[in-house]
Motif scaffolding. Structure first.
Motif, mmCIF file in Angstrom:
data_model
loop_
_atom_site.group_PDB
_atom_site.id
_atom_site.type_symbol
_atom_site.label_atom_id
_atom_site.label_comp_id
_atom_site.label_asym_id
_atom_site.label_seq_id
_atom_site.Cartn_x
_atom_site.Cartn_y
_atom_site.Cartn_z
ATOM 1 N N ALA A 34 46.617 31.833 47.498
ATOM 2 C CA ALA A 34 47.121 30.880 46.508
ATOM 3 C C ALA A 34 45.956 30.244 45.757
ATOM 4 C CB ALA A 34 47.977 29.808 47.177
ATOM 5 N N GLY A 35 46.148 30.101 44.445
ATOM 6 C CA GLY A 35 45.075 29.648 43.579
ATOM 7 C C GLY A 35 44.406 30.820 42.880
ATOM 8 N N GLY A 36 44.580 32.039 43.470
ATOM 9 C CA GLY A 36 44.077 33.211 42.773
ATOM 10 C C GLY A 36 42.894 33.901 43.396
ATOM 11 N N CYS A 37 42.985 34.277 44.683
ATOM 12 C CA CYS A 37 42.003 35.167 45.312
ATOM 13 C C CYS A 37 40.597 34.587 45.314
ATOM 14 C CB CYS A 37 42.004 36.537 44.642
ATOM 15 S SG CYS A 37 43.584 37.385 44.720
ATOM 16 N N PHE A 38 40.332 33.654 46.217
ATOM 17 C CA PHE A 38 38.998 33.061 46.350
ATOM 18 C C PHE A 38 38.256 33.760 47.486
ATOM 19 C CE2 PHE A 38 41.357 28.876 45.307
ATOM 20 C CZ PHE A 38 41.429 29.203 43.967
ATOM 21 N N PRO A 39 37.274 34.622 47.195
ATOM 22 C CA PRO A 39 36.481 35.232 48.267
ATOM 23 C C PRO A 39 35.541 34.191 48.887
ATOM 24 C CG PRO A 39 36.271 36.440 46.189
ATOM 25 C CD PRO A 39 36.878 35.114 45.875
ATOM 26 N N PRO A 40 35.046 34.472 50.083
ATOM 27 C CA PRO A 40 34.091 33.544 50.697
ATOM 28 C C PRO A 40 32.707 33.726 50.109
ATOM 29 C CG PRO A 40 34.435 35.415 52.137
ATOM 30 C CD PRO A 40 35.383 35.594 50.976
ATOM 31 N N PRO A 41 31.987 32.656 49.847
ATOM 32 C CA PRO A 41 30.582 32.792 49.440
ATOM 33 C C PRO A 41 29.754 33.362 50.590
ATOM 34 C CG PRO A 41 31.439 30.575 49.009
ATOM 35 C CD PRO A 41 32.424 31.246 49.889
ATOM 36 N N PRO A 42 28.574 33.909 50.298
ATOM 37 C CA PRO A 42 27.716 34.458 51.355
ATOM 38 C C PRO A 42 27.414 33.419 52.427
ATOM 39 C CG PRO A 42 26.864 35.033 49.181
ATOM 40 C CD PRO A 42 27.976 34.053 48.956
ATOM 41 N N GLY A 43 27.587 33.789 53.687
ATOM 42 C CA GLY A 43 27.262 32.914 54.802
ATOM 43 C C GLY A 43 28.299 31.868 55.137
ATOM 44 N N GLY B 43 48.113 26.019 41.261
ATOM 45 C CA GLY B 43 46.710 25.817 40.920
ATOM 46 C C GLY B 43 46.566 26.167 39.460
ATOM 47 N N ASP B 44 45.395 26.606 39.034
ATOM 48 C CA ASP B 44 45.216 27.044 37.656
ATOM 49 C C ASP B 44 45.920 28.390 37.465
ATOM 50 O OD1 ASP B 44 43.455 24.869 36.753
ATOM 51 O OD2 ASP B 44 42.086 25.683 38.257
ATOM 52 N N PRO B 45 46.429 28.685 36.267
ATOM 53 C CA PRO B 45 47.219 29.906 36.060
ATOM 54 C C PRO B 45 46.421 31.175 36.347
ATOM 55 C CG PRO B 45 47.540 28.381 34.243
ATOM 56 C CD PRO B 45 46.414 27.832 35.066
ATOM 57 N N VAL B 46 47.018 32.066 37.114
ATOM 58 C CA VAL B 46 46.374 33.328 37.461
ATOM 59 C C VAL B 46 47.390 34.465 37.427
ATOM 60 C CG1 VAL B 46 44.591 32.295 38.926
ATOM 61 C CG2 VAL B 46 46.754 33.009 39.951
ATOM 62 N N VAL B 47 46.873 35.666 37.269
ATOM 63 C CA VAL B 47 47.642 36.881 37.510
ATOM 64 C C VAL B 47 47.004 37.563 38.710
ATOM 65 C CG1 VAL B 47 48.312 39.139 36.614
ATOM 66 C CG2 VAL B 47 48.261 37.160 35.080
ATOM 67 N N GLN B 48 47.823 37.893 39.718
ATOM 68 C CA GLN B 48 47.299 38.491 40.938
ATOM 69 C C GLN B 48 47.678 39.958 41.033
ATOM 70 O OE1 GLN B 48 48.712 35.219 43.666
ATOM 71 N NE2 GLN B 48 46.746 35.655 44.605
ATOM 72 N N LEU B 49 46.748 40.742 41.572
ATOM 73 C CA LEU B 49 46.920 42.182 41.686
ATOM 74 C C LEU B 49 46.476 42.648 43.069
ATOM 75 C CD1 LEU B 49 45.366 42.806 38.218
ATOM 76 C CD2 LEU B 49 47.745 43.323 38.764
ATOM 77 N N ALA B 50 47.342 43.391 43.739
ATOM 78 C CA ALA B 50 47.042 43.918 45.068
ATOM 79 C C ALA B 50 47.878 45.183 45.272
ATOM 80 C CB ALA B 50 47.356 42.875 46.136
ATOM 81 N N PRO B 51 47.496 46.275 44.635
ATOM 82 C CA PRO B 51 48.325 47.485 44.677
ATOM 83 C C PRO B 51 48.294 48.144 46.053
ATOM 84 C CG PRO B 51 46.222 47.966 43.653
ATOM 85 C CD PRO B 51 46.251 46.475 43.881
ATOM 86 N N PRO B 52 49.193 49.100 46.295
ATOM 87 C CA PRO B 52 49.090 49.904 47.514
ATOM 88 C C PRO B 52 47.698 50.495 47.656
ATOM 89 C CG PRO B 52 51.165 50.353 46.417
ATOM 90 C CD PRO B 52 50.365 49.481 45.478
ATOM 91 N N LEU B 53 47.265 50.686 48.891
ATOM 92 C CA LEU B 53 45.899 51.138 49.137
ATOM 93 C C LEU B 53 45.674 52.579 48.731
ATOM 94 C CD1 LEU B 53 45.207 49.517 52.626
ATOM 95 C CD2 LEU B 53 45.207 48.473 50.346
ATOM 96 N N THR B 54 46.738 53.278 48.398
ATOM 97 C CA THR B 54 46.633 54.654 47.929
ATOM 98 C C THR B 54 46.314 54.744 46.446
ATOM 99 O OG1 THR B 54 49.031 54.613 47.628
ATOM 100 C CG2 THR B 54 48.211 55.554 49.692
ATOM 101 N N ALA B 55 46.357 53.621 45.733
ATOM 102 C CA ALA B 55 46.131 53.615 44.280
ATOM 103 C C ALA B 55 44.700 54.042 43.956
ATOM 104 C CB ALA B 55 46.416 52.234 43.708
ATOM 105 N N GLY B 56 44.541 54.598 42.751
ATOM 106 C CA GLY B 56 43.224 55.029 42.289
ATOM 107 C C GLY B 56 43.023 54.710 40.825
ATOM 108 N N GLN B 57 42.111 55.407 40.192
ATOM 109 C CA GLN B 57 41.710 55.050 38.827
ATOM 110 C C GLN B 57 42.865 55.123 37.836
ATOM 111 O OE1 GLN B 57 38.478 53.873 38.049
ATOM 112 N NE2 GLN B 57 39.666 53.211 36.272
ATOM 113 N N ALA B 58 43.759 56.071 37.992
ATOM 114 C CA ALA B 58 44.888 56.167 37.059
ATOM 115 C C ALA B 58 45.725 54.897 37.087
ATOM 116 C CB ALA B 58 45.751 57.380 37.389
#
Length: 448
Positions: A221-230, A413-428
């Motif tokens: 929620a809020g739009g995919c916040f990864p952890p900073p290093p460490g 939170g602030d407006p976001v578009v979230q994307l999390a396709p099936p793990l089989t997805a590729g460049q197409a």
């Protein structure tokens, strides 16, 4: 003739939106795509609900369910066991980091989070520290909808109708470096600051009152916040210093979403508990789990002692069989490796959208990304509530779907578009997402 909404109460849905209109009705899926009852095809950009990691239409998962249902459709694990729950618990324990060897099954993520909080409270009570009952979690974080999980959740708007909630939920800073109040140009320093905010929250509450810290590897929620290093390494040190349990909420992030079995493995930290659900079965049957370290079960192995908690369908035989088949599939096709090999291309494809004036930030890891939308790229000015309403609900959600992309346009939170396709997805599939997003977001900016 009855309309679908005459009886079906849809989740997190403004039912008035369908008073006079049709309800989108999905009837079939194959790979990264689903089809509605009119034959229209849509790219499933969030894997159902961050769930269908193996992709749609996997007949072997359906066959595993049918085979198990014909043999033993249901039996509880209350004082008895059945083979698929035993085998699945062993399989999960073999994949977890460290000594997370004890698997308590649930039917979904909220129940897994609820179970983790109850376990933390019960553990400290059984070990002579009954005052340790509070939970630290992060602003905007979503951890579920049951009353305990909702109390851990950091989204005020979805809690207001249900207050008063369970006491003891305390909120602290998240890791959205795009809107960092300090150290926005230094990820490592920002990570130290964000982790130390957890320490400061524990100190304010009193370490003798805090049982656990609940964190997602990548906050949803809020739009995919990864952890900073460490960041997680420092959080682990803080939890050890104050004798607080670290719970890695991996309802979304486990089972390949980030290119590893668990987000904790991706980012190299050791939790005391992992909560999970969703893609454990790739959504083909409901199942969740709370996975605890060996030390947390020790007080409950004493004579006459039990963890007085249970769920009717936890460890369901059919769901467990599906999960085993799903884990076999993920390993056989090396979907973790596929994500790691392609995540750079996914990021690069989405980052092409940076040339649009409405796109402020593209962030995430693995196959889990958020695109934050802004009114002004230079100042990072966001939209007010009325503008967000017009942008997301008034246009974007429907326009993206009509253009053939099922994804999430979110304003928690602030407006976001979230994307999390099936793990089989590729460049197409990445290119198709980018093409649809470019067209719709261009029109959205013209409208504002």
């Amino acid at each position: 003739m009855a309309k679908p909404t005459d009886h079906l109460w849809m989740h997190f849905t403004r039912m008035s939106s369908f008073r006079d209109g049709e309800v989108p009705t999905i009837v079939r899926g194959e790979g990264s795509y689903v089809w509605d009852d009119k034959g229209r095809r849509y790219l499933d950009g969030i894997a159902g609900l961050f769930t269908v990691n193996a992709g749609h239409g996997r007949t072997e998962l359906a066959e595993a369910a049918a085979k198990q249902a014909a043999e033993l459709a249901y039996f509880p694990i209350w004082g008895v066991a059945h083979p698929t729950a035993i085998e699945l618990s062993e399989r999960i324990a073999s994949l977890t980091p460290g000594d997370l060897n004890r698997v308590f099954f649930t039917t979904g993520g909220s129940e897994a989070v609820e179970t983790a909080w109850k376990l933390a409270r019960a553990y400290f009570r059984k070990t002579g520290r009954p005052g340790k009952h509070k939970v630290i979690s992060r602003y905007l974080a979503y951890h579920g909808t049951t009353m305990g999980a909702l109390s851990i959740t950091g989204l005020p708007a979805i809690k207001a109708d249900f207050e008063p909630l369970v006491t003891g939920g305390v909120k602290t800073a998240n890791t959205n470096i795009y809107r960092a109040p300090v150290h926005g140009d230094d990820p490592e320093a920002f990570g130290v600051w964000a982790a130390d905010e957890i320490a400061r929250a524990i100190e304010r509450e009193g370490a003798d009152t805090v049982a656990a810290v609940f964190l997602e590897p990548v906050q949803n929620a809020g739009g995919c916040f990864p952890p900073p290093p460490g960041y997680f390494q420092r959080v682990r040190e803080i939890c050890d210093r104050y004798d607080v349990l670290l719970v890695s909420d991996e309802v979304i992030c486990a089972w390949g979403r980030l290119g590893d079995w668990f987000g904790a493995l991706r980012y190299g930290y050791q939790p005391d508990i992992i909560t999970t659900a969703k893609a454990l079965t790739s959504g083909y049957s409901p199942l969740g789990a709370t996975i605890a370290s060996d030390r947390l079960i020790e007080p409950f192995l004493r004579d006459g002692v039990a963890f007085l908690h249970g769920i009717t369908f936890g460890g369901h035989p059919v769901s467990s069989a599906v999960a085993l088949a799903n884990l076999d599939l993920i390993a056989r096709e090396d979907l973790n490796g596929h994500v790691r090999a392609n995540e750079g291309a996914f990021r690069a494809t989405l980052e092409k959208l940076h040339d649009l004036p409405i796109v402020g930030d593209v962030r995430g890891d693995g196959y889990f990304y958020g695109i934050e939308l802004v009114k002004d790229k230079t100042t990072r000015e966001t939209f007010d509530d009325a503008e967000s309403e017009r942008l997301l609900r008034g246009f974007l959600s429907d326009a993206l779907f009509e253009a053939g992309l099922y994804c999430r346009a979110d304003d928690r939170g602030d407006p976001v578009v979230q994307l999390a396709p099936p793990l089989t997805a590729g460049q197409a599939e990445f290119d198709e997402m980018e093409r649809i997003l470019r067209s719709v977001l261009t029109e959205a900016y013209a409208r504002i």
